[in-house]
Design an enzyme around this catalytic site. Structure first.
Site, PDB file in Angstrom:
ATOM      1  N   SER A 139       2.670   0.394  -0.859  1.00 33.18           N
ATOM      2  CA  SER A 139       1.253   0.745  -0.751  1.00 33.18           C
ATOM      3  C   SER A 139       0.925   0.908   0.726  1.00 33.18           C
ATOM      4  O   SER A 139       1.644   0.377   1.592  1.00 33.18           O
ATOM      5  CB  SER A 139       0.404  -0.395  -1.330  1.00 33.18           C
ATOM      6  N   TYR A 152      -1.670  -9.381  -2.966  1.00 37.33           N
ATOM      7  CA  TYR A 152      -1.185  -7.998  -3.064  1.00 37.33           C
ATOM      8  C   TYR A 152      -0.591  -7.553  -1.728  1.00 37.33           C
ATOM      9  O   TYR A 152       0.482  -6.954  -1.672  1.00 37.33           O
ATOM     10  CB  TYR A 152      -2.368  -7.105  -3.461  1.00 37.33           C
TER      11      TYR A 152
HETATM   12  P1  NAD Z   1      -1.482   0.900 -13.491  1.00 34.47           P
HETATM   13  O1  NAD Z   1      -2.226  -0.336 -13.853  1.00 34.47           O
HETATM   14  O2  NAD Z   1      -1.876   2.192 -14.087  1.00 34.47           O
HETATM   15  O3  NAD Z   1       0.053   0.719 -13.759  1.00 34.47           O
HETATM   16  C1  NAD Z   1       0.702  -0.490 -13.565  1.00 34.47           C
HETATM   17  C2  NAD Z   1       1.899  -0.503 -14.467  1.00 34.47           C
HETATM   18  O4  NAD Z   1       2.560  -1.757 -14.359  1.00 34.47           O
HETATM   19  C3  NAD Z   1       1.502  -0.333 -15.942  1.00 34.47           C
HETATM   20  O5  NAD Z   1       2.441   0.468 -16.601  1.00 34.47           O
HETATM   21  C4  NAD Z   1       1.549  -1.753 -16.447  1.00 34.47           C
HETATM   22  O6  NAD Z   1       1.787  -1.819 -17.837  1.00 34.47           O
HETATM   23  C5  NAD Z   1       2.723  -2.275 -15.651  1.00 34.47           C
HETATM   24  N1  NAD Z   1       2.802  -3.723 -15.632  1.00 34.47           N
HETATM   25  C6  NAD Z   1       1.841  -4.617 -15.298  1.00 34.47           C
HETATM   26  N2  NAD Z   1       2.287  -5.870 -15.475  1.00 34.47           N
HETATM   27  C7  NAD Z   1       3.555  -5.754 -15.916  1.00 34.47           C
HETATM   28  C8  NAD Z   1       4.551  -6.683 -16.288  1.00 34.47           C
HETATM   29  N3  NAD Z   1       4.324  -7.992 -16.249  1.00 34.47           N
HETATM   30  N4  NAD Z   1       5.740  -6.215 -16.721  1.00 34.47           N
HETATM   31  C9  NAD Z   1       5.976  -4.895 -16.796  1.00 34.47           C
HETATM   32  N5  NAD Z   1       5.078  -3.965 -16.457  1.00 34.47           N
HETATM   33  C10 NAD Z   1       3.882  -4.391 -16.015  1.00 34.47           C
HETATM   34  O7  NAD Z   1      -1.517   0.972 -11.902  1.00 34.47           O
HETATM   35  P2  NAD Z   1      -0.947   2.038 -10.855  1.00 34.47           P
HETATM   36  O8  NAD Z   1      -2.065   2.347  -9.936  1.00 34.47           O
HETATM   37  O9  NAD Z   1      -0.252   3.142 -11.527  1.00 34.47           O
HETATM   38  O10 NAD Z   1       0.066   1.142 -10.043  1.00 34.47           O
HETATM   39  C11 NAD Z   1       1.447   1.370 -10.024  1.00 34.47           C
HETATM   40  C12 NAD Z   1       2.031   0.864  -8.719  1.00 34.47           C
HETATM   41  O11 NAD Z   1       1.496   1.628  -7.645  1.00 34.47           O
HETATM   42  C13 NAD Z   1       1.698  -0.598  -8.416  1.00 34.47           C
HETATM   43  O12 NAD Z   1       2.814  -1.232  -7.843  1.00 34.47           O
HETATM   44  C14 NAD Z   1       0.568  -0.481  -7.418  1.00 34.47           C
HETATM   45  O13 NAD Z   1       0.490  -1.603  -6.587  1.00 34.47           O
HETATM   46  C15 NAD Z   1       1.000   0.760  -6.660  1.00 34.47           C
HETATM   47  N6  NAD Z   1      -0.064   1.405  -5.904  1.00 34.47           N
HETATM   48  C16 NAD Z   1      -1.144   1.924  -6.551  1.00 34.47           C
HETATM   49  C17 NAD Z   1      -2.140   2.543  -5.800  1.00 34.47           C
HETATM   50  C18 NAD Z   1      -3.318   3.164  -6.439  1.00 34.47           C
HETATM   51  O14 NAD Z   1      -4.234   3.570  -5.739  1.00 34.47           O
HETATM   52  N7  NAD Z   1      -3.373   3.300  -7.763  1.00 34.47           N
HETATM   53  C19 NAD Z   1      -2.034   2.613  -4.418  1.00 34.47           C
HETATM   54  C20 NAD Z   1      -0.926   2.059  -3.792  1.00 34.47           C
HETATM   55  C21 NAD Z   1       0.059   1.465  -4.555  1.00 34.47           C
END
Ligand code: NAD
Length: 257
Positions: A139, A152
Site C-alpha cells: 500500500s 495496517y
Molecule cells: P477487499 O475487502 O475487497 O478484499 C480483501 C480480500 O481479502 C477479500 O477477498 C477478502 O475476502 C479477503 N480476506 C479478508 N480476510 C481474509 C482471511 N482471513 N482469509 C482469506 N482472505 C481474507 O479489499 P481490497 O481493497 O481489494 O484489498 C485488497 C488488498 O489491497 C489488501 O491487502 C489491501 O490492504 C490492499 N490495498 C487496498 C487499497 C484500496 O484502496 N482498496 C489500497 C492499498 C492497498
C-alpha cells in the site's frame, strides 16, 4: 518465458483488488487459484465465470489467511504455484490508545504473517519449476503513514521489508519478489471506510472522497483493479526479470508529495 499455462495463487481474491488481478492474469492465459475464508457457492461460481470467459483453469480454495496452517495448506492444495500474489487484507481505523488488541492481531496475521507462510510454502515449488514471481500487495501506507491506522501501517511497512528479504534470498535464481503499493482503489475495503470518515469529518460522501480520501492522491482519481492487475502482469513478464526487491507505486502521485 511464456505466461500461458502458469499457475497463480491470489490470496483474498473473491472481491476487490485480488479478484481484479485474477481476471487480468486469466485474460493473459494464466491459470488462477482464487481464495478467501468463506466457502460459498458464489465463491466457486466466480472461478467458474473466470474459467468460462477466459478458457483458463480457475479454482477457488477456501483458506483462512489468519491461520498459518491454512496459508500453507492453500499452497499445497493449489498444486503448482508459479506466481504468488499476497493480497488478502483487512483494515481497522482507531487511535492507537483505543485500538482493539484483537484487531491489531488480526491485521498483522492477515496482512503480514500470511505472506510469510504462503511464501515459505511456495518458494520450493518455484525452485522446482525453475521460475517464480512473488508479488505482495502492500500500500502507499507501506511507504508513508496516516493517523488511526497503526496496525495496517505496521503490517504494510512490514511486508515491504519482507519483500526485500525474499528478493535477496532468491536473487541468483529466476525468481523475483516485489511489492505493489496502491493508493486508494475503490473496493469494498475502502467503501467500508467511507461512512466512518463521513461521520468523523461531518462531510457528505463526495466531499469525503475528494477532500479526505483522495486528499493525498494528487491525481484525484482512484486507481482501478485493472491497473493493479496490469502491474502484476508486468512484474510477471520477462521485461521485469531484473526487477526484484522493490516497490511499484500505483498511487496517482501520493508518495511523490
Ligand atoms: P477487499 O475487502 O475487497 O478484499 C480483501 C480480500 O481479502 C477479500 O477477498 C477478502 O475476502 C479477503 N480476506 C479478508 N480476510 C481474509 C482471511 N482471513 N482469509 C482469506 N482472505 C481474507 O479489499 P481490497 O481493497 O481489494 O484489498 C485488497 C488488498 O489491497 C489488501 O491487502 C489491501 O490492504 C490492499 N490495498 C487496498 C487499497 C484500496 O484502496 N482498496 C489500497 C492499498 C492497498
Amino acid at each position: 518465458m511464456p505466461l500461458k499455462g502458469k499457475t497463480a495463487v491470489i490470496t483474498g481474491s473473491n472481491s476487490g483488488i485480488g479478484l481484479g488481478i485474477a481476471w487480468e492474469l486469466a485474460r493473459a492465459g494464466i491459470d488462477v487459484v482464487l481464495n478467501s475464508f468463506t466457502d460459498r457457492d458464489e465463491d466457486h461460481a466466480l472461478a467458474g465465470k473466470i474459467a468460462g470467459e477466459t478458457g483458463v483453469t480457475a479454482r477457488y480454495i477456501k483458506a483462512d489467511m489468519s491461520s498459518g496452517t491454512e496459508c500453507r495448506a492453500l499452497i499445497e492444495q493449489a498444486g503448482a504455484c508459479d506466481i504468488l500474489i499476497n493480497n488478502a487484507g483487512i483494515q481497522h481505523v482507531a487511535p492507537i490508545d483505543t485500538f482493539p488488541p484483537e484487531k491489531w492481531d488480526a491485521i498483522i496475521a492477515i496482512n503480514l504473517t500470511s505472506a510469510f507462510h504462503t511464501t515459505a510454502a511456495a518458494l520450493p515449488k518455484m525452485r522446482a519449476a525453475g521460475w517464480g514471481r512473488v508479488v505482495n500487495i502492500a500500500s502507499a501506507h507501506g511507504l508513508t503513514a496516516s493517523p488511526f491506522k497503526s496496525a495496517y501501517i505496521a503490517a504494510k511497512h512490514g511486508i515491504v521489508g519482507m519483500t526485500k528479504t525474499v528478493a535477496l534470498e532468491t536473487a541468483q535464481e529466476p525468481i523475483t519478489a516485489n511489492a505493489i503499493c496502491p493508493g486508494y482503489v475503490l473496493t469494498p475495503l475502502v467503501e467500508a471506510q467511507i461512512p466512518a470518515t463521513m461521520k468523523e469529518y461531518n462531510m457528505g460522501r463526495e466531499q469525503v472522497i475528494r477532500e479526505v480520501m483522495l486528499a493525498r492522491q494528487p491525481s484525484k482519481e482512484f486507481a482501478t483493479v485493472e491497473q493493479l492487475g496490469g502491474t502484476c502482469l508486468f512484474l510477471c513478464s520477462e521485461a521485469a526479470a531484473q526487477i526484484t526487491g522493490t516497490t511499484i507505486s500505483v498511487d496517482g502521485g501520493w508518495t511523490a508529495l
